[in-house]
Design a protein around this motif. Structure first.
Motif, short mmCIF file in Angstrom:
data_model
loop_
_atom_site.label_atom_id
_atom_site.label_comp_id
_atom_site.label_asym_id
_atom_site.label_seq_id
_atom_site.Cartn_x
_atom_site.Cartn_y
_atom_site.Cartn_z
N GLU A 373 0.84 -1.20 0.00
CA GLU A 373 0.00 0.00 0.00
C GLU A 373 0.88 1.25 0.00
OE1 GLU A 373 -3.21 0.58 -0.11
OE2 GLU A 373 -3.96 -1.48 -0.10
N ASP A 374 0.59 2.19 -0.92
CA ASP A 374 1.42 3.39 -1.00
C ASP A 374 0.74 4.63 -0.45
OD1 ASP A 374 -0.40 4.18 -2.93
OD2 ASP A 374 0.91 3.71 -4.62
N GLY A 376 -1.79 6.26 -1.46
CA GLY A 376 -2.25 7.23 -2.46
C GLY A 376 -1.13 8.00 -3.14
N TYR A 378 0.64 7.05 -5.55
CA TYR A 378 0.60 6.81 -6.98
C TYR A 378 -0.78 6.28 -7.34
CZ TYR A 378 1.92 4.79 -11.54
OH TYR A 378 2.00 4.48 -12.88
N ASN A 379 -1.45 6.93 -8.29
CA ASN A 379 -2.78 6.51 -8.71
C ASN A 379 -2.64 5.57 -9.91
OD1 ASN A 379 -5.41 6.15 -9.50
ND2 ASN A 379 -5.93 8.32 -9.54
N GLN A 380 -2.84 4.28 -9.67
CA GLN A 380 -2.61 3.31 -10.73
C GLN A 380 -3.59 3.48 -11.89
OE1 GLN A 380 -1.75 -0.72 -9.61
NE2 GLN A 380 -1.16 -0.14 -7.52
N ALA A 381 -4.74 4.07 -11.64
CA ALA A 381 -5.71 4.27 -12.72
C ALA A 381 -5.19 5.24 -13.78
CB ALA A 381 -7.02 4.80 -12.14
N ASP A 382 -4.23 6.10 -13.40
CA ASP A 382 -3.67 7.06 -14.37
C ASP A 382 -2.95 6.34 -15.51
OD1 ASP A 382 -4.59 9.14 -12.84
OD2 ASP A 382 -2.65 9.58 -11.89
#
Length: 405
Positions: A373-374, A376, A378-382
């Motif tokens: 878990e980071d 938030g 890094y937003n992987q959806a980007d």
């Protein structure tokens, strides 16, 4: 020939350059100034003084250039991670611009109108010496005896020495079958059995390194501290550039590091097989790439890698003093501003293994790179839009039915 009054000779005191010294005196009827450099070749240079005096030389230069060599030539080259044709660490190549520089400086100091060297007409060194000389003193005359005389064998050189009273022993310890060149960065071997590219090099040829098979069974760990791309300490102990390379040669040699057997493309057009021992340089290259891996921006690192082969070729072919090399050097040096920190290495039976790297200037962010878990960061959806945009040109071509090849 009559207009040459004084010449500065790059002089080792060995057979070739001792014959050259006398040949210059007789052929050009000129005064000879000798210059002998200690670049860390591991041999006494002071005996050259007595030999030069015996041949009537009045101005004799013998200089310890080890610190200048590593500080101003070796270290700048390694900031670029420089290797020629994927393997060669340029140990001979990088020494030549310093020798050329001192030849010209001594010529200016002594009022000499020419310089001379013992490089043959088949090799790269003649090009390196002379390109450097012309870049630093455009009007200087260069005398290259191997391109002029007919003394093209060792026996002819020995006969000339005996005839002219040059103190060279014909008999004594067995002469190495190899042509060798050494300095603080490396030692090279050419000739002998190496002229058959299928024949394995002989184990007793190597001078600096233990064979990997006989290297210690326990690995050696070292820590190298970097400041602006240069190593400034080993295991926390501050050292000068020459001290750094000397110590890395010692440690690397014990652990069987730095042996190389290659066929390279000479600038003059032929292929040549050479064997090299570069223990310290092999360690330096691996460690420098490791510290850059956490401190350099991605595109800066990639650009350096793209330019490195061009930079390596410039050094190999003798263009150290060219404007394009100097331009590249400024860019390389600028990239090293934040290349600071410590690299931990494991040396084991010929291998240099990076086991740690850290820096206050590190661009590695564990909060972003983590597989856990980071929070938030890094937003992987980007990544979806990023991938689609980068695929756009290929999707358009596929919709048009274009073949890939």
């Amino acid at each position: 020939m009559a207009d040459v009054k004084k010449v500065v000779l790059a002089y080792s005191g060995g057979l070739d350059t001792s014959v050259i010294l006398k040949w210059l005196q007789d052929t050009y009827n000129c005064e000879v100034v000798t210059f002998t450099a200690d670049l860390g070749q591991g041999e006494e240079v002071e005996p050259a003084r007595a030999k030069a005096k015996a041949l009537g030389v009045k101005e004799i230069y013998i200089e310890d250039l080890r610190e200048e060599f590593v500080r101003d030539f070796v270290f700048p080259m390694f900031r670029a991670n420089t290797i020629y044709e994927g393997e060669y660490l340029l140990g001979t190549s990088i020494a030549r611009p310093l020798i050329a520089k001192r030849l010209i400086e001594i010529a200016n100091e002594t009022g000499a109108d020419a310089i001379s060297h013992g490089a043959t007409g088949k090799g790269n060194d003649q090009v390196r010496f002379e390109l450097g000389a012309y870049a630093l003193k455009p009007g200087v005359k260069v005398i290259a005896p191997w391109r002029e005389w007919d003394l093209l064998s060792r026996e002819k050189l020995m006969d000339y020495a005996e005839t002219h009273g040059i103190p060279i022993e014909r008999h004594g310890k067995k002469k190495s079958p190899y042509s060798m060149d050494a300095n603080l960065l490396h030692i090279s071997y050419e000739g002998g059995v190496l002229e058959d590219t299928w024949t394995e090099h002989e184990e007793d040829m190597w001078k600096w390194t233990t064979s990997p098979e006989k290297a210690p069974d326990t690995p050696t760990y070292i820590e190298l501290t970097y400041r602006k791309g240069d190593i400034v300490a080993i295991d926390g102990k501050e050292m000068t550039p020459a001290q750094v390379l000397t110590e890395l040669n010692r440690i690397g040699g014990i652990n069987g590091i730095g042996r190389l057997d290659i066929v390279e493309n000479r600038y003059v057009g032929m292929k040549s097989r050479g064997c090299y021992e570069t223990p310290g340089g092999t360690i330096m290259l691996k460690a420098h790439r490791a510290i850059e891996s956490i401190t350099l921006d991605r595109e800066v690192a990639h650009l350096k890698d793209e330019l490195m082969p061009r930079y390596a070729k410039l050094i190999y072919t003798g263009y150290w003093w060219s404007p394009e090399r100097e331009m590249l050097q400024q860019m390389i040096d600028a990239s090293q501003e934040y290349v600071n920190g410590v690299v931990r290495l494991k040396l084991y039976k010929g291998n240099v293994i990076v086991v740690g790297r850290k820096s206050d200037d590190s661009l590695f962010d564990a909060n972003i790179a983590t597989f856990e878990e980071d929070g938030g960061a890094y937003n992987q959806a980007d990544a979806a839009g990023f991938i689609k945009l980068n695929a756009l040109r290929m999707r358009i071509a596929a919709n048009k039915g274009r073949k890939l090849f």
